[in-house]
Design a protein around this motif. Structure first.
Motif, short mmCIF file in Angstrom:
data_model
loop_
_atom_site.label_atom_id
_atom_site.label_comp_id
_atom_site.label_asym_id
_atom_site.label_seq_id
_atom_site.Cartn_x
_atom_site.Cartn_y
_atom_site.Cartn_z
N GLN A 105 1.10 20.58 -22.96
CA GLN A 105 2.50 20.90 -23.23
C GLN A 105 2.76 21.23 -24.70
N PHE A 106 2.19 20.40 -25.59
CA PHE A 106 2.43 20.56 -27.02
C PHE A 106 1.12 20.41 -27.79
N LEU A 107 0.91 21.31 -28.75
CA LEU A 107 -0.21 21.20 -29.68
C LEU A 107 0.39 21.11 -31.08
N LEU A 108 0.22 19.98 -31.72
CA LEU A 108 0.80 19.73 -33.03
C LEU A 108 -0.28 19.84 -34.09
N LEU A 109 -0.01 20.57 -35.15
CA LEU A 109 -0.94 20.73 -36.26
C LEU A 109 -0.32 20.09 -37.48
N GLY A 110 -1.09 19.26 -38.18
CA GLY A 110 -0.53 18.56 -39.33
C GLY A 110 -1.53 18.30 -40.43
N SER A 111 -1.00 18.17 -41.65
CA SER A 111 -1.84 17.96 -42.83
C SER A 111 -1.72 16.55 -43.38
N ALA A 112 -1.18 15.64 -42.58
CA ALA A 112 -1.09 14.24 -42.98
C ALA A 112 -1.72 13.39 -41.89
N SER A 113 -2.19 12.22 -42.28
CA SER A 113 -2.94 11.38 -41.34
C SER A 113 -2.06 10.84 -40.22
N ARG A 114 -2.72 10.40 -39.19
CA ARG A 114 -2.04 9.77 -38.06
C ARG A 114 -1.19 8.59 -38.52
N ASP A 115 -1.75 7.75 -39.40
CA ASP A 115 -1.03 6.57 -39.86
C ASP A 115 0.24 6.97 -40.62
N LEU A 116 0.14 8.02 -41.44
CA LEU A 116 1.29 8.45 -42.22
C LEU A 116 2.37 9.03 -41.30
N LEU A 117 1.98 9.80 -40.31
CA LEU A 117 2.94 10.35 -39.37
C LEU A 117 3.64 9.25 -38.58
N GLN A 118 2.91 8.23 -38.21
CA GLN A 118 3.47 7.18 -37.37
C GLN A 118 4.36 6.21 -38.14
N GLN A 119 4.31 6.26 -39.46
CA GLN A 119 5.20 5.39 -40.23
C GLN A 119 6.66 5.76 -40.02
N SER A 120 6.91 7.04 -39.70
CA SER A 120 8.29 7.50 -39.62
C SER A 120 8.58 8.21 -38.30
N SER A 121 7.82 7.88 -37.26
CA SER A 121 8.02 8.60 -36.01
C SER A 121 7.66 7.72 -34.81
N GLU A 122 8.01 8.21 -33.63
CA GLU A 122 7.55 7.60 -32.39
C GLU A 122 6.04 7.72 -32.30
N THR A 123 5.40 6.78 -31.67
CA THR A 123 3.94 6.84 -31.57
C THR A 123 3.47 7.78 -30.46
N LEU A 124 4.32 8.05 -29.48
CA LEU A 124 3.92 8.84 -28.30
C LEU A 124 2.71 8.20 -27.60
N ALA A 125 2.64 6.88 -27.65
CA ALA A 125 1.50 6.18 -27.05
C ALA A 125 1.35 6.55 -25.58
N GLY A 126 0.11 6.85 -25.19
CA GLY A 126 -0.18 7.22 -23.82
C GLY A 126 0.10 8.68 -23.51
N ARG A 127 0.71 9.38 -24.45
CA ARG A 127 1.07 10.78 -24.23
C ARG A 127 0.36 11.74 -25.18
N ILE A 128 -0.33 11.18 -26.19
CA ILE A 128 -0.88 12.03 -27.25
C ILE A 128 -2.33 11.65 -27.54
N ARG A 129 -3.11 12.65 -27.91
CA ARG A 129 -4.48 12.42 -28.40
C ARG A 129 -4.59 13.04 -29.78
N TYR A 130 -5.11 12.25 -30.72
CA TYR A 130 -5.27 12.73 -32.09
C TYR A 130 -6.71 13.19 -32.31
N LEU A 131 -6.84 14.37 -32.89
CA LEU A 131 -8.15 14.91 -33.27
C LEU A 131 -8.10 15.27 -34.75
N GLU A 132 -9.23 15.17 -35.41
CA GLU A 132 -9.28 15.52 -36.84
C GLU A 132 -10.23 16.69 -37.06
N LEU A 133 -9.72 17.71 -37.74
CA LEU A 133 -10.55 18.85 -38.14
C LEU A 133 -10.77 18.81 -39.64
N SER A 134 -12.00 18.64 -40.04
CA SER A 134 -12.37 18.64 -41.45
C SER A 134 -12.82 20.04 -41.85
#
Length: 393
Positions: A105-134
């Protein structure tokens, strides 16, 4: 196009999860990978770049706008600019799920870490998978062109595509200088941390001299005339933006007294070399930091290629018995890795002592060469690309 190792996993994740977040530093190739992949998918997609004021304005009434595209894959780039979207996405995902749409449904691209995003947002637990591209790693570059692969070029320039693929070393150097300036002047302040660009760049440069070591916070605090807690927050900022990696000490069972501070590595050696003012490969070869640079390059490449079944750390006792990298798998494998720049690597007795402390069942010395040979009965010398192939089998 250099094929990224993450491509298959990203494809699988979109087929399994309603939301996938592809995170990593700016200019690592997230947008390129996402758009290339979506062209091959049967599902239609809509792309929003929140760096553009025009796209950002479309989300003034985000729920109404996003609901217009039911049944399509929505790609939202630089999502860290609107972390409040996570709350809206949670509701939209549940609505789509009730309508029978379970994945992609949604592909989110971001330049900040998962922990930083989750400090100010819903976790979307059970609905989201985080991947890291280096940025590019040695395994990807080698697979793309085994005969033409130049390890020294990747080590010196780093893996950011625009730096690695630049026509000349001077172009690569200038790109990296611009990248560092942009990060401290615009990207970091954009996510909230209010640190002056001059102070952050100075801290980043000072941190480069601690590459491969434990940071002495009091020394840095005194130099920058701030508290040691402020220094810790600066370090966490660079970690959250994928510029620094903190490798934690081994925490297994032993009676030995162990060093408890993390080791600090700048994740991209190209940026490290700019911050140390190493402008050409000959200068790197004679620089006091050459050994630490190579160690960091090898360790970052290994960590980037680890699957979820592995965890990593380093080992150092109070008696200086040390292992540069310890890999532990869920299958009770414990690998001890020593990194040497020399083409004829030798290892110290303290390495073997440390291996006994952690009960390592495999020992490797990764060196700057291509042949594989035994150093002792139970320790193998191996080149980096050969080790990465072994690790990713």
């Amino acid at each position: 196009m250099i094929v990224r190792n993450l491509e298959i996993k990203l494809r699988q994740s979109l087929a399994q999860m309603p939301v996938v977040a592809l995170l990593g530093p700016r200019q690592a190739g997230k947008t390129t990978l996402a758009l290339q992949l979506t062209r091959e998918l049967p599902k239609e997609h809509v792309y929003l770049d929140l760096e553009l004021d025009s796209d950002l304005a479309k989300l003034n009434d985000a729920e109404s706008y996003l609901r217009r595209y039911e049944g399509k894959l929505l790609i939202i780039d630089e999502v860290q600019r609107r972390p409040e979207l996570f709350r809206i996405l949670r509701g939209l995902v549940d609505i789509r799920k009730r309508a029978g749409e379970k994945s992609g449904q949604f592909l989110l691209l971001g330049s900040a870490s998962r922990d930083l995003l989750q400090q100010s947002s819903e976790t979307l637990a059970g609905r989201i998978r985080y991947l890291e591209l280096s940025p590019f790693n040695a395994h990807e570059i080698y697979k793309d062109d085994p005969l033409g692969f130049n390890m020294d070029k990747l080590w010196f320039r780093g893996g950011f595509p625009d730096s690695y693929l630049a026509m000349t070393d001077d172009e690569s150097w200038n790109w990296r200088n611009d990248f560092i300036s942009t990060y401290v002047e615009r990207d970091i302040p954009l996510m909230g941390p209010q640190v002056s660009a001059t102070r952050m760049k100075r801290f980043w440069s000072m941190l480069a001299h601690y590459h491969g070591q434990q940071v002495v916070f009091t020394e840095l605090a005194k130099s920058l005339e701030v508290s040691h807690t402020t220094i810790r927050s600066y370090l966490d900022i660079l970690t959250d933006f994928y510029m620094v990696r903190q490798v934690q000490p081994w925490s297994g069972n032993t009676k030995k007294r162990l060093v408890k501070s993390p080791k600090i590595y700048l994740r991209d050696t190209g940026l490290l070399h700019n911050l140390l003012h190493i402008s050409n490969f000959d200068s790197l070869w004679g620089h006091p930091a050459v050994g630490a640079s190579w160690e960091g390059f090898v360790i970052e490449n290994i960590i980037q290629n680890l699957s979820e079944k592995w965890r990593y750390s380093y080992y150092r006792s109070s008696t200086q018995a040390e292992i540069d990298l310890v890999l532990e798998s869920s299958e009770n494998e414990i690998w001890a890795i020593e990194v040497k720049r020399s083409a004829a690597p030798a290892i110290k007795k303290t390495f073997h002592q440390a291996c006994e402390d952690i009960n390592a069942n495999k020992k490797f010395v990764i060196y700057n060469g291509s042949e594989q040979f035994p150093i002792t009965n139970d320790t193998e010398a191996i080149g980096l690309t050969a080790f990465l192939r072994l690790l990713t089998k």
